[in-house]
Design an enzyme around this catalytic site. Structure first.
Site, PDB file in Angstrom:
ATOM      1  N   THR A  42       0.900  -1.252   0.170  1.00 37.19           N
ATOM      2  CA  THR A  42       0.145  -0.090   0.054  1.00 37.19           C
ATOM      3  C   THR A  42       0.677   1.135  -0.100  1.00 37.19           C
ATOM      4  OG1 THR A  42      -1.552  -1.331   1.268  1.00 37.19           O
ATOM      5  CG2 THR A  42      -1.500   1.221   1.465  1.00 37.19           C
ATOM      6  N   ASP A  83      -8.015  -2.846   4.779  1.00 37.21           N
ATOM      7  CA  ASP A  83      -8.098  -1.608   5.634  1.00 37.21           C
ATOM      8  C   ASP A  83      -7.997  -0.314   5.051  1.00 37.21           C
ATOM      9  OD1 ASP A  83      -5.139  -2.606   5.432  1.00 37.21           O
ATOM     10  OD2 ASP A  83      -4.760  -0.446   6.365  1.00 37.21           O
ATOM     11  N   THR A  98      -0.144   0.448   6.587  1.00 35.28           N
ATOM     12  CA  THR A  98       0.100  -0.356   5.527  1.00 35.28           C
ATOM     13  C   THR A  98       0.408  -1.680   6.308  1.00 35.28           C
ATOM     14  OG1 THR A  98       1.769  -1.154   3.990  1.00 35.28           O
ATOM     15  CG2 THR A  98       2.547   0.459   5.468  1.00 35.28           C
ATOM     16  N   GLY A 136      -4.031  -6.125   6.030  1.00 36.17           N
ATOM     17  CA  GLY A 136      -5.228  -5.495   6.052  1.00 36.17           C
ATOM     18  C   GLY A 136      -6.092  -5.769   7.271  1.00 36.17           C
TER      19      GLY A 136
END
Lengths: 324, 322
Positions: free
Chosen positions: A189, A220, A239, A242
């Site tokens: 992410t 997330d 990050t 999730g």
């Protein structure tokens, strides 16, 4: 105090043995995005504009798991998600399940500003994108050969992974154990947090999700309070895995510890990452209203960069080995 | 060891002119659901089993805005969402954009227990439902004539509605003094459902389910499936929220109750009061909560909340107004 900015390109099992040809483009990309953020802050852009700008840039770079370069679902498709939050107004926007929108973070901002809602997903989000006239492309634009390879390996290993390039040696089927560090690059992410000299804060996060994820899986990143959060105390972008970040309401918890226990940004961020989430699952970047920066992670490494108005800047992947 | 406790809700924000008959129907359903939960608790069922059981019942009954009886999207279809959380290890499951699954809360539980993920939505959630063999029906099953009427009104007013249970002939005048989301409550009555339980072992759980906002954009996700916003459970408490979804998300309301208990050492009722008072700015919402000490509490800053609660020592209450 002056402004401060921090950004990340993902936390995970980034092996120290990462070869230069995999490492350098990412370091360069982090440096580039940091410069964009610095320039914007010096030009007095609002933190909200800055985080959007920087995350757009990270989305466009194929080395990170967002926008172009997003990891693939178990069907070989791309489903992107993002969120953005303005700490000053507490307004937020989020999107999930995007397949053609070039910059998910910008669509999230449009949801925040042009609809009475906070979160739009899948077909509804794609329809909205067209109504708003944002840039859309054929879904193949986002798919890179590296990610096709990652997906194949994940399928061979029959696992959902936080972005691996090498096959998993570990036999265990236990999904909650952090996988071994044996990939060449660990991509994750992306996100950015910023604060201006008046203490206004903002955060944005964007991702393609988990390699080999089930179609329709939401992580997330678009969940306010999990992957992204900003209020008057701090701005946080997380990050990692999730499912762990959702359960741990990671981004919100950093701010809650500051507010309710009077902890500093660094203390709060460290507690959340070291004590409240399982090892090997989380990293985050955060800035506070007072201009502090924190970038803790409980994984092997985290692609990250930060800078403050007084001229300090840093680009790093592992602990104790700053690149500059 | 403290005893068990349970609370249910059928939405915060109620039209003061709600006809008595509708009020009665709502209270009867809440009572029925409480009794279902109490019965299960007395048989030693776990908190997470009980919240699922109770919310299933609320989804099946068309009275509130979940499952059958859900509010309609702008397209006249139903898109449901739900989440469930087991406080013991903070395991959670959520679904959004569900259009054929009879009981979204049960699908959310399957996501928690049978998938490697925490949250599945739209086509992916529907596919998972079929893989899991849950009961599916046509989308029409969920649509009620009342809601078709309300959607029409909402489109005429060209506004978003939470939900609305009052027969069409009563809402000709939109001059209700009570407002939510900037519009008269006669047109905006949110009725998300939820249940929170602490069982006799002190384990907390929470679950929330909804059809969302009347006339919402297809694809709009509210607070109900978002862990930390509409639903949250941990070692110390279980919380389920209802009201203006956007305000609940911004305020990460459910997590907030737990956070002030954990980080400020507030008791359950204090925590609920604090959050309702300080975390909603201009937003309207309500919530129910239980603690691992066997306490139950609720709070709302709007005009009424359909709720019921009971504890092992015999306390039981069902209400709508302050």
């Amino acid at each position: 105090m002056g402004w401060a900015i921090a950004l990340h390109g993902g936390a995970g099992d980034i092996p120290y043995s990462l070869p230069p040809e995999r490492r350098q483009p990412r370091e360069e990309a982090l440096r580039h995005c940091l410069q964009i953020g610095i320039k914007a802050l010096n030009s007095k852009f609002t933190p909200l504009d800055v985080v959007e700008l920087v995350v757009r840039e990270l989305e466009n770079i194929p080395h990170f798991n967002a926008g172009r370069g997003s990891v693939l679902t178990n069907k070989g498709t791309v489903e992107m998600e993002a969120s953005i939050m303005d700490g000053k107004t507490m307004k937020c926007g989020a999107v999930s399940g995007l397949t053609t929108v070039v910059n998910a973070v910008s669509l999230a901002r449009l949801v925040m500003e042009n609809t009475p809602h906070i979160y739009l997903a899948f077909d509804g989000a794609e329809d909205f994108a067209r109504q708003q006239g944002v840039e859309t492309v054929d879904s193949s634009h986002f798919i890179t050969p590296e990610n096709i390879e990652r997906l194949n390996q994940a399928k061979d290993a029959n696992r959902v992974q936080i972005d691996y390039t090498q096959p998993i040696q570990n036999d265990t089927k236990n999904e909650t154990e952090p996988p071994f560090a044996n990939g060449d690059s660990q991509i994750g992410t992306v996100g950015c947090v910023a604060v201006d000299s008046n203490g206004n804060l903002a955060s944005a996060t964007s991702t393609g999700g988990l390699v080999n994820k089930m179609v329709g899986r939401i992580g997330d990143t678009p969940v306010i309070g999990a992957g992204t959060y900003a209020n008057e105390f701090c701005a946080v972008s997380a990050t990692g895995k999730g499912e762990a970040i959702i359960r741990g309401t990671v981004a919100r918890d950093v701010a809650a510890l500051m507010e309710f226990k009077g902890l500093s940004l660094k203390e709060a961020a460290n507690i959340v990452v070291q004590e409240r989430t399982p090892k090997g699952t989380v990293g985050l970047v955060a800035v506070s209203a007072a201009g502090e920066i924190a970038m803790p992670y409980n994984t092997t490494g985290m692609f990250r960069a930060c800078a403050t108005e007084d001229g300090y800047s840093e680009v790093a992947i592992w602990p104790d080995t700053k690149i500059e | 060891m403290a005893g068990w406790a349970i609370a249910v809700h059928g939405g915060a924000g109620v039209d003061p002119n709600l006809p008595p008959q509708r009020q009665e129907e709502a209270k009867q359903l809440l009572t029925h659901c409480l009794n279902l939960g109490i019965s299960a608790l007395r048989s030693g069922a776990s908190a997470v089993d009980v919240v699922e059981l109770v919310v299933r019942q609320l989804e099946t009954d068309p009275i509130f805005n979940s499952g059958r009886g859900s509010a309609l999207t702008a397209k006249g279809t139903v898109e449901m969402e739900a989440s469930i959380m087991d406080g013991t290890k903070r395991r959670c499951g959520a679904v959004s954009g569900v259009s054929t699954v009879k009981n979204p809360v049960s699908l959310a539980r399957l996501v928690m227990e049978k998938s490697p993920h925490s949250y599945l939505a739209f086509a992916g959630a529907e596919e998972f439902a079929r893989q899991q063999g849950v009961e599916v029906v046509d989308n029409e099953y969920f649509i009620t004539p009342d809601n078709v009427g309300m959607l029409k009104l909402a489109k005429e007013a060209n506004t978003i509605m939470f939900d609305y249970r009052i027969p069409t002939e009563k809402c000709a005048g939109l001059e209700s003094p009570v407002k939510m989301n900037g519009l008269p409550i006669s047109v905006y009555a949110p009725e998300t459902v939820g249940c929170v339980v602490v069982d006799s072992e002190g384990r907390c759980a929470a679950a929330t389910s909804t059809g969302g906002l009347m006339n919402k954009m297809s694809g709009r996700i509210g607070d109900s499936p978002l862990i930390g916003a509409g639903t949250y459970a941990c070692e110390v408490c279980g919380v389920s929220c209802t009201g203006e979804g956007e305000a609940i998300i911004r305020g990460t309301l459910a997590r907030e109750v737990a956070a002030v208990m954990e980080y400020k050492d507030l008791g359950l009722q204090e925590a609920v009061d604090f959050v309702i008072k300080h975390r909603l700015d201009e937003g309207f919402a309500g919530l129910i909560a239980v603690s691992n000490k066997g306490e139950v509490a609720y709070g709302f800053n709007c005009n009424g909340m359909f709720r019921g609660c009971a504890t092992e020592n015999g306390f039981m209450e069902v209400g709508i107004w302050e």
